[in-house]
Design an enzyme around this catalytic site. Structure first.
Site, PDB file in Angstrom:
ATOM      1  N   ARG A   1       0.844  -1.212   0.000  1.00 24.86           N
ATOM      2  CA  ARG A   1       0.000   0.000   0.000  1.00 24.86           C
ATOM      3  C   ARG A   1       0.868   1.247   0.000  1.00 24.86           C
ATOM      4  O   ARG A   1       1.875   1.321   0.714  1.00 24.86           O
ATOM      5  CB  ARG A   1      -0.876  -0.027   1.254  1.00 24.86           C
TER       6      ARG A   1
ATOM      7  N   ARG B   1      -1.470   6.810   9.873  1.00 22.12           N
ATOM      8  CA  ARG B   1      -1.712   6.241   8.535  1.00 22.12           C
ATOM      9  C   ARG B   1      -1.891   7.362   7.503  1.00 22.12           C
ATOM     10  O   ARG B   1      -1.745   8.535   7.818  1.00 22.12           O
ATOM     11  CB  ARG B   1      -2.945   5.353   8.575  1.00 22.12           C
TER      12      ARG B   1
ATOM     13  N   LYS C   1      -3.163   1.685  15.118  1.00 23.54           N
ATOM     14  CA  LYS C   1      -3.108   2.706  14.060  1.00 23.54           C
ATOM     15  C   LYS C   1      -3.757   4.023  14.496  1.00 23.54           C
ATOM     16  O   LYS C   1      -4.520   4.060  15.466  1.00 23.54           O
ATOM     17  CB  LYS C   1      -3.803   2.177  12.815  1.00 23.54           C
TER      18      LYS C   1
ATOM     19  N   LYS D   1      -5.559   7.628  12.601  1.00 24.44           N
ATOM     20  CA  LYS D   1      -6.049   8.125  11.301  1.00 24.44           C
ATOM     21  C   LYS D   1      -6.418   9.598  11.392  1.00 24.44           C
ATOM     22  O   LYS D   1      -7.162   9.993  12.289  1.00 24.44           O
ATOM     23  CB  LYS D   1      -7.267   7.313  10.865  1.00 24.44           C
TER      24      LYS D   1
ATOM     25  N   CYS E   1     -15.125  -3.365   0.848  1.00 17.78           N
ATOM     26  CA  CYS E   1     -13.711  -3.603   1.181  1.00 17.78           C
ATOM     27  C   CYS E   1     -13.199  -4.746   0.310  1.00 17.78           C
ATOM     28  O   CYS E   1     -13.959  -5.387  -0.415  1.00 17.78           O
ATOM     29  CB  CYS E   1     -13.565  -3.947   2.653  1.00 17.78           C
TER      30      CYS E   1
ATOM     31  N   CYS F   1      -7.534 -10.727   1.813  1.00 15.83           N
ATOM     32  CA  CYS F   1      -7.442 -10.243   3.194  1.00 15.83           C
ATOM     33  C   CYS F   1      -7.560 -11.420   4.165  1.00 15.83           C
ATOM     34  O   CYS F   1      -8.535 -12.182   4.126  1.00 15.83           O
ATOM     35  CB  CYS F   1      -8.547  -9.226   3.481  1.00 15.83           C
TER      36      CYS F   1
ATOM     37  N   CYS G   1     -15.655  -8.291   7.207  1.00 21.71           N
ATOM     38  CA  CYS G   1     -15.503  -8.539   8.647  1.00 21.71           C
ATOM     39  C   CYS G   1     -15.857  -7.252   9.386  1.00 21.71           C
ATOM     40  O   CYS G   1     -16.025  -6.196   8.766  1.00 21.71           O
ATOM     41  CB  CYS G   1     -14.083  -9.024   8.963  1.00 21.71           C
TER      42      CYS G   1
ATOM     43  N   CYS H   1     -13.365  -1.564   7.181  1.00 30.02           N
ATOM     44  CA  CYS H   1     -12.510  -0.756   6.298  1.00 30.02           C
ATOM     45  C   CYS H   1     -13.312   0.128   5.339  1.00 30.02           C
ATOM     46  O   CYS H   1     -12.859   1.210   4.991  1.00 30.02           O
ATOM     47  CB  CYS H   1     -11.567  -1.656   5.508  1.00 30.02           C
TER      48      CYS H   1
HETATM   49 FE1  SF4 Z   1     -10.288  -7.238   5.488  1.00 35.93          FE
HETATM   50 FE2  SF4 Z   1     -12.167  -6.815   7.284  1.00 35.93          FE
HETATM   51 FE3  SF4 Z   1     -10.882  -4.728   6.216  1.00 35.93          FE
HETATM   52 FE4  SF4 Z   1     -12.590  -6.128   4.769  1.00 35.93          FE
HETATM   53  S1  SF4 Z   1     -13.088  -4.910   6.598  1.00 35.93           S
HETATM   54  S2  SF4 Z   1     -10.543  -5.513   4.122  1.00 35.93           S
HETATM   55  S3  SF4 Z   1     -12.330  -8.186   5.533  1.00 35.93           S
HETATM   56  S4  SF4 Z   1      -9.998  -6.306   7.499  1.00 35.93           S
END
Ligand code: SF4
Length: 563
Positions: free
Chosen positions: A74, A143, A211, A213, A433, A439, A478, A482
């Site tokens: 990244r 970040r 982290k 932000k 995400c 991931c 998850c 993100c």
């Molecule tokens: Fe990975 Fe969870 Fe972020 Fe999606 S929300 S990219 S599954 S860490």
């Protein structure tokens, strides 16, 4: 106050001990890189790699036949701005060293996916040669600093972006390991006492608990979801329209864990107003509160938002004043009225043009009908626009001479990118995400699932006469959030393979958290869960009332249990 190794609290997470034991963050990365046989880094080194902007992953589609290690790399890209040459370099590097796609992230950066260990060195050297970096794109540090992608092309917008870059530079870690490993290609000399005793001047030996932000916003557009940041600066104009200063907000964050009530999404609190020349010292002071008071025992509870939630806003203000040596003024009034990106052509303040391009799920790639990666490469090569990435995973081609408008439109269309029909309002307001297959934390599909789900929701809206309705929909694999699903009007959060939570009730300006509506819904039942709600919304909504506002007014009153 930084925390020396022997002063660490007695119960700390293993990552704290790792950081304290190797504060240069070098680990044995260089040695593993030089090993032609190994295809992976050790578990300890994979923690250090994050600070270098690298996640070690494996292709989860292939797990049944054994682990195939690949890396995600990244960029650190304050404000998400790339020169044409930098964009073209990234395009070429993705083809040469990654999986020939570029992923626009929800923090205005680019990710390279599917990078083999043997390609890491050439990729990061190539990134360095184009005057970009990956240092601190991940890890327990500040970040990528985000700033409004659609900021006006005038002094006001330029100053806000300049502050974002200033803070990114001021809060970057100083480890010599990054340059040594990736650019010089040699391991750090750990016999050198200076290296052995290295302590980052800001982060100390243990960096942050997790982290951090930072974001900027220019009202009335909240395209950086400013209240989801640990530390946010809301630009305030004076009577003459010039940048006067910022309102500071602090303590926002999205991540949570399933079944852990001590973790939750939180909106940042408004703390006060500061003149713009104090923005760096205020950012530094907020970050050091996180550094010194954030939890170091449990990484799930180690964000600044929990310091705010546990100790209170009054305590935070007092601590901030003490560190700054002055008090913030009363916050100035501000109003956000929308969040999303604008697509299509529009005129900038300076008379030039900007083109907003919707990038579905943020993935710049070539497919049979739509060759987005080729189209962008050809336009950027020929017309040299500035490329701006947005926190909603889209991009803007900016500073375009109006005489090129038609030619650019035609060139994009020749590769299937039709800027006059970039999908429904619903689709353009959607975000996902990455999740599977790369991931490691993904519990359910996201990027690969959302486009089809949106098609089904489009059909549902058409059934109920709502085909022109914009509803913000965000999906994550998850609960880490993100794609900031807890701010969406409809959020889908992965619970297990093929199962999602449904969160409802965010608003159009991204200033209200939604609430859990249904838990553990099978993916094929999502439309059935939404149908009665959408049908009622179509029937009962007030004039101009958005779906999220209807949910908050009607559904939350009926079902306070979801409150
Ligand atoms: Fe990975 Fe969870 Fe972020 Fe999606 S929300 S990219 S599954 S860490």
């Amino acid at each position: 106050m930084t925390i020396p190794l022997n002063d660490l609290p007695s119960k700390v997470s293993p990552v704290e001990l790792l950081k304290a034991g190797s504060p240069t963050l070098a680990g044995t990365i260089a040695q593993t890189l030089a090993d032609p046989v190994s295809d992976r880094f050790s578990d300890n080194d994979s923690q250090f790699l994050k600070f270098h902007g690298i996640y070690q992953q494996d292709d989860r589609d292939l797990r049944k036949t054994g682990k195939t290690y690949i890396m995600m790399v990244r960029l650190r890209l304050p404000g998400g701005v790339l020169t044409p040459a930098q964009y073209l370099a990234c395009d070429a590097l993705a083809a040469r060293h990654a999986n020939n796609t570029l992923r626009v992230t929800s923090r205005q950066s680019l990710q390279f996916h599917g990078v083999l260990k043997s390609n890491l060195g050439p990729l990061i050297r190539g990134i360095h040669e184009t005057l970009l970096s990956t240092l601190a794109a991940c890890g327990d540090v500040n970040r990528n600093v985000i700033a409004p992608p659609s900021s006006p092309a005038d002094d006001f917008g330029r100053q806000v972006h300049a502050h974002a870059r200033q803070i990114a530079l001021a809060l970057a870690p100083r480890t010599p390991a990054y340059h040594s490993i990736w650019i010089d290609g040699v391991a750090l000399n750990l016999e050198d006492p200076k290296t052995r005793e290295f302590e980052d001047p800001l982060y100390g030996r243990t960096y942050l608990p997790r982290k951090f932000k930072i974001g900027f916003a220019i009202p009335p557009v909240n395209d950086c979801d400013i209240l989801s940041n640990c530390c946010g600066f809301i630009a305030i104009a004076g009577d003459n329209g010039q940048l006067r200063g910022y309102n500071l907000v602090a303590g926002g964050g999205m991540g949570r864990s399933h079944g852990n009530e001590a973790t939750f999404p939180r909106l940042a609190d408004v703390m006060g107003f500061l003149p713009s020349d104090r923005v760096e010292e205020v950012a530094r002071a907020v970050l050091t509160i996180h550094r010194d008071f954030g939890g170091r025992a449990d990484r799930k509870h180690a964000r600044l938002k929990y310091v705010l939630a546990d100790r209170g806003v009054a305590w935070f203000r007092e601590e901030l004043d003490r560190r700054l040596g002055f008090k913030l003024d009363e916050a100035r009034p501000f109003q956000f009225d929308r969040q999303g990106d604008l697509v299509g052509w529009r005129r900038q303040a300076d008379g030039r043009l900007a083109l907003g391009i919707f990038v579905e799920t943020g993935r710049i790639k070539d497919q049979q009908e739509v060759r987005m990666k080729t189209a962008l490469r050809e336009v950027v090569r020929k017309f040299e626009p500035e490329v701006r990435l947005t926190p909603a995973n889209n991009l803007l081609l900016a500073q375009v001479d109006p005489e090129y408008q038609e030619e650019i439109t035609r060139l994009l269309a020749a590769h299937g990118v039709r800027i006059h029909s970039q999908g429904s309002l619903l689709r353009r307001a959607s975000m996902a995400c990455v999740s599977l297959p790369t991931c490691g934390l993904g519990l359910a599909e996201s990027e690969r699932c959302l486009p089809d789900l949106i098609t089904r929701i489009e059909a549902l809206l058409a059934e109920t006469g709502l085909e022109d309705q914009e509803i913000t929909i965000r999906m994550t694999g998850c609960p880490n959030g993100c794609a900031r699903p807890y701010l969406a009007e409809i959020g889908f959060v992965g619970k297990a393979p093929g199962r999602y939570q449904i969160w409802l009730g965010g608003n159009a300006s991204s200033t209200r958290l939604n609430r859990l509506w249904r838990d553990n819904v099978i993916e094929t039942n999502l439309i059935a869960e939404l149908r009665p709600l959408v049908t009622r919304y179509a029937r009962e909504r007030a004039a101009g009332e958005s779906f999220g506002d209807w949910v908050a007014r009607v559904l939350w009153a009926e079902s306070p249990a979801t409150a």
